[in-house]
Scaffold this motif. Structure first.
Motif, PDB file in Angstrom:
ATOM      1  N   GLU A  13      -1.678  13.799   8.879  1.00  0.00           N
ATOM      2  CA  GLU A  13      -2.114  12.533   9.501  1.00  0.00           C
ATOM      3  C   GLU A  13      -3.190  11.849   8.662  1.00  0.00           C
ATOM      4  OE1 GLU A  13      -3.367  13.806  13.338  1.00  0.00           O
ATOM      5  OE2 GLU A  13      -1.330  13.873  14.174  1.00  0.00           O
ATOM      6  N   LEU A  14      -4.091  12.649   8.103  1.00  0.00           N
ATOM      7  CA  LEU A  14      -5.169  12.099   7.279  1.00  0.00           C
ATOM      8  C   LEU A  14      -4.610  11.478   6.006  1.00  0.00           C
ATOM      9  CD1 LEU A  14      -8.222  11.758   6.864  1.00  0.00           C
ATOM     10  CD2 LEU A  14      -8.257  14.040   5.819  1.00  0.00           C
ATOM     11  N   LYS A  15      -3.627  12.147   5.403  1.00  0.00           N
ATOM     12  CA  LYS A  15      -3.007  11.618   4.176  1.00  0.00           C
ATOM     13  C   LYS A  15      -2.340  10.276   4.455  1.00  0.00           C
ATOM     14  CE  LYS A  15      -1.585  12.191  -0.149  1.00  0.00           C
ATOM     15  NZ  LYS A  15      -0.828  10.928  -0.368  1.00  0.00           N
ATOM     16  N   ASP A  16      -1.713  10.157   5.603  1.00  0.00           N
ATOM     17  CA  ASP A  16      -1.047   8.910   5.975  1.00  0.00           C
ATOM     18  C   ASP A  16      -2.082   7.780   6.136  1.00  0.00           C
ATOM     19  OD1 ASP A  16       1.360   7.433   6.919  1.00  0.00           O
ATOM     20  OD2 ASP A  16       0.232   7.360   8.790  1.00  0.00           O
ATOM     21  N   LYS A  17      -3.221   8.087   6.755  1.00  0.00           N
ATOM     22  CA  LYS A  17      -4.283   7.089   6.943  1.00  0.00           C
ATOM     23  C   LYS A  17      -4.880   6.668   5.602  1.00  0.00           C
ATOM     24  CE  LYS A  17      -5.658   8.628  11.569  1.00  0.00           C
ATOM     25  NZ  LYS A  17      -6.732   9.231  12.391  1.00  0.00           N
ATOM     26  N   ILE A  18      -5.074   7.655   4.712  1.00  0.00           N
ATOM     27  CA  ILE A  18      -5.639   7.345   3.393  1.00  0.00           C
ATOM     28  C   ILE A  18      -4.699   6.447   2.609  1.00  0.00           C
ATOM     29  CG2 ILE A  18      -6.254   8.333   1.155  1.00  0.00           C
ATOM     30  CD1 ILE A  18      -7.294  10.795   2.666  1.00  0.00           C
ATOM     31  N   ASP A  19      -3.404   6.772   2.637  1.00  0.00           N
ATOM     32  CA  ASP A  19      -2.418   5.969   1.892  1.00  0.00           C
ATOM     33  C   ASP A  19      -2.355   4.538   2.412  1.00  0.00           C
ATOM     34  OD1 ASP A  19      -1.829   8.118   0.337  1.00  0.00           O
ATOM     35  OD2 ASP A  19      -0.033   8.710   1.460  1.00  0.00           O
ATOM     36  N   LYS A  20      -2.362   4.417   3.735  1.00  0.00           N
ATOM     37  CA  LYS A  20      -2.306   3.069   4.321  1.00  0.00           C
ATOM     38  C   LYS A  20      -3.596   2.297   4.025  1.00  0.00           C
ATOM     39  CE  LYS A  20       0.879   4.177   8.098  1.00  0.00           C
ATOM     40  NZ  LYS A  20       1.052   4.320   9.579  1.00  0.00           N
ATOM     41  N   GLY A  21      -4.731   3.011   4.134  1.00  0.00           N
ATOM     42  CA  GLY A  21      -6.013   2.352   3.855  1.00  0.00           C
ATOM     43  C   GLY A  21      -6.119   1.913   2.410  1.00  0.00           C
ATOM     44  N   ASN A  26      -6.082  -2.288  -1.765  1.00  0.00           N
ATOM     45  CA  ASN A  26      -5.550  -2.829  -3.025  1.00  0.00           C
ATOM     46  C   ASN A  26      -5.067  -4.269  -2.840  1.00  0.00           C
ATOM     47  OD1 ASN A  26      -6.074  -0.388  -4.291  1.00  0.00           O
ATOM     48  ND2 ASN A  26      -3.978   0.388  -4.036  1.00  0.00           N
ATOM     49  N   LYS A  27      -4.432  -4.508  -1.695  1.00  0.00           N
ATOM     50  CA  LYS A  27      -3.949  -5.875  -1.433  1.00  0.00           C
ATOM     51  C   LYS A  27      -5.111  -6.855  -1.236  1.00  0.00           C
ATOM     52  CE  LYS A  27       0.430  -4.447   0.698  1.00  0.00           C
ATOM     53  NZ  LYS A  27       1.226  -4.403   1.959  1.00  0.00           N
ATOM     54  N   PHE A  34      -8.273 -10.735   4.888  1.00  0.00           N
ATOM     55  CA  PHE A  34      -8.906 -10.254   6.121  1.00  0.00           C
ATOM     56  C   PHE A  34     -10.323  -9.713   5.912  1.00  0.00           C
ATOM     57  CE2 PHE A  34      -4.310  -9.561   6.508  1.00  0.00           C
ATOM     58  CZ  PHE A  34      -4.027 -10.326   7.625  1.00  0.00           C
ATOM     59  N   THR A  35     -10.749  -9.540   4.666  1.00  0.00           N
ATOM     60  CA  THR A  35     -12.044  -8.899   4.411  1.00  0.00           C
ATOM     61  C   THR A  35     -12.864  -9.696   3.408  1.00  0.00           C
ATOM     62  OG1 THR A  35     -11.135  -7.566   2.609  1.00  0.00           O
ATOM     63  CG2 THR A  35     -11.089  -6.595   4.824  1.00  0.00           C
ATOM     64  N   ASP A  36     -14.191  -9.490   3.507  1.00  0.00           N
ATOM     65  CA  ASP A  36     -15.065 -10.031   2.477  1.00  0.00           C
ATOM     66  C   ASP A  36     -15.440  -8.894   1.532  1.00  0.00           C
ATOM     67  OD1 ASP A  36     -17.011  -8.490   3.773  1.00  0.00           O
ATOM     68  OD2 ASP A  36     -17.786 -10.199   4.911  1.00  0.00           O
ATOM     69  N   GLU A  37     -16.274  -9.179   0.557  1.00  0.00           N
ATOM     70  CA  GLU A  37     -16.621  -8.196  -0.469  1.00  0.00           C
ATOM     71  C   GLU A  37     -17.312  -6.977   0.123  1.00  0.00           C
ATOM     72  OE1 GLU A  37     -19.000  -7.857  -4.751  1.00  0.00           O
ATOM     73  OE2 GLU A  37     -18.846  -9.796  -3.729  1.00  0.00           O
ATOM     74  N   ARG A  38     -18.240  -7.223   1.088  1.00  0.00           N
ATOM     75  CA  ARG A  38     -18.979  -6.112   1.694  1.00  0.00           C
ATOM     76  C   ARG A  38     -18.045  -5.201   2.490  1.00  0.00           C
ATOM     77  NH1 ARG A  38     -22.386  -2.196   1.238  1.00  0.00           N
ATOM     78  NH2 ARG A  38     -23.459  -1.638   3.179  1.00  0.00           N
ATOM     79  N   GLN A  39     -17.108  -5.772   3.199  1.00  0.00           N
ATOM     80  CA  GLN A  39     -16.152  -4.975   3.975  1.00  0.00           C
ATOM     81  C   GLN A  39     -15.278  -4.125   3.043  1.00  0.00           C
ATOM     82  OE1 GLN A  39     -14.448  -8.298   6.189  1.00  0.00           O
ATOM     83  NE2 GLN A  39     -15.227  -7.417   8.127  1.00  0.00           N
ATOM     84  N   ARG A  40     -14.912  -4.696   1.925  1.00  0.00           N
ATOM     85  CA  ARG A  40     -14.083  -3.938   0.975  1.00  0.00           C
ATOM     86  C   ARG A  40     -14.864  -2.775   0.380  1.00  0.00           C
ATOM     87  NH1 ARG A  40     -12.396  -9.206  -0.032  1.00  0.00           N
ATOM     88  NH2 ARG A  40     -13.753  -9.456  -1.851  1.00  0.00           N
ATOM     89  N   GLU A  41     -16.175  -3.003   0.134  1.00  0.00           N
ATOM     90  CA  GLU A  41     -17.021  -1.924  -0.384  1.00  0.00           C
ATOM     91  C   GLU A  41     -17.127  -0.783   0.631  1.00  0.00           C
ATOM     92  OE1 GLU A  41     -20.724  -3.708  -1.291  1.00  0.00           O
ATOM     93  OE2 GLU A  41     -20.049  -4.612  -3.175  1.00  0.00           O
TER      94      GLU A  41
END
Length: 212
Positions: A13-21, A26-27, A34-41
């Motif tokens: 389950e953790l691997k699936d979350k990491i891959d999706k995250g 990357n996108k 959907f995100t700003d620079e701080r959120q991506r960091e």
């Protein structure tokens, strides 16, 4: 084993979350929607910690599995070996026909004669106290599983200390030692290959035992 299964499920389950995250990050880096620079960091930092936990969990599963496998192998090595001591009486005639006159099997473990087997041979016993040449004696008459009968006796130095119960225990132990010696002698012959298992009947009996 159950805790390892739970960790393996968590790992998947953790691997699936990491891959999706990671895919989402990357996108967003390529085309922020959907995100700003701080959120991506923060998301990148979160994924880093998740990967660290993933690797630690993976190592934990590997380590625990090795421990369990080692314990299992150790238990298998120490596990009693189930054996059968077989006593057969076979009559061979001139025409090559073999008649089985009798056969008996006794379950043992690790080339040892168990006490339970020895005790089971005594099917009947009679204990009496009588005087022999003026002295008190404990006399034990016994009947064994194979039809053999016998008499054992013991006396005491001072009648003040005489006990039929103690005498019976002494005599019973003496009988058990004789039985143990006889079974041990038979086992020693079989173990050292004095007895050669090559007749079809014996092979079939071994097959029957293994199939049980």
């Amino acid at each position: 084993m159950e805790h390892i299964k739970r960790m393996e499920i968590e790992l998947t389950e953790l691997k699936d979350k990491i891959d999706k995250g990671q895919s989402f990050l990357n996108k967003e880096k390529a085309n922020p929607v959907f995100t700003d620079e701080r959120q991506r960091e923060l998301l990148e930092s979160q994924l880093w910690y998740m990967n660290m936990y993933y690797n630690s969990l993976k190592e934990r599963i590997k380590y625990d599995s090795n421990i369990i496998n080692q314990n299992y192998k150790a238990n298998e090595v120490n596990k009693p070996i189930r054996q059968v001591l077989q006593v057969s009486l076979i009559e061979f005639k001139e025409n090559g026909i073999a008649n089985v006159l009798g056969c008996k099997e006794y379950c043992i473990h690790d080339n040892k004669i168990p006490n339970e087997l020895v005790k089971s041979f005594i099917v009947e016993e009679q204990v009496i106290t009588e005087r022999v040449f003026g002295k008190l004696n404990t006399v034990l008459k016994y009947n064994l599983l194979n039809g053999f009968t016998g008499v054992e006796s013991t006396s005491c130095v001072d009648e003040k200390n005489y006990s039929e119960e103690i005498g019976r225990d002494i005599l019973r132990k003496r009988i058990e030692e004789k039985i143990w010696y006889g079974l041990g002698f038979a086992l020693g012959m079989a173990k050292n290959e004095v007895v050669d298992i090559k007749h079809n009947f014996l092979k079939e009996k071994v097959k029957e035992f293994v199939a049980k």
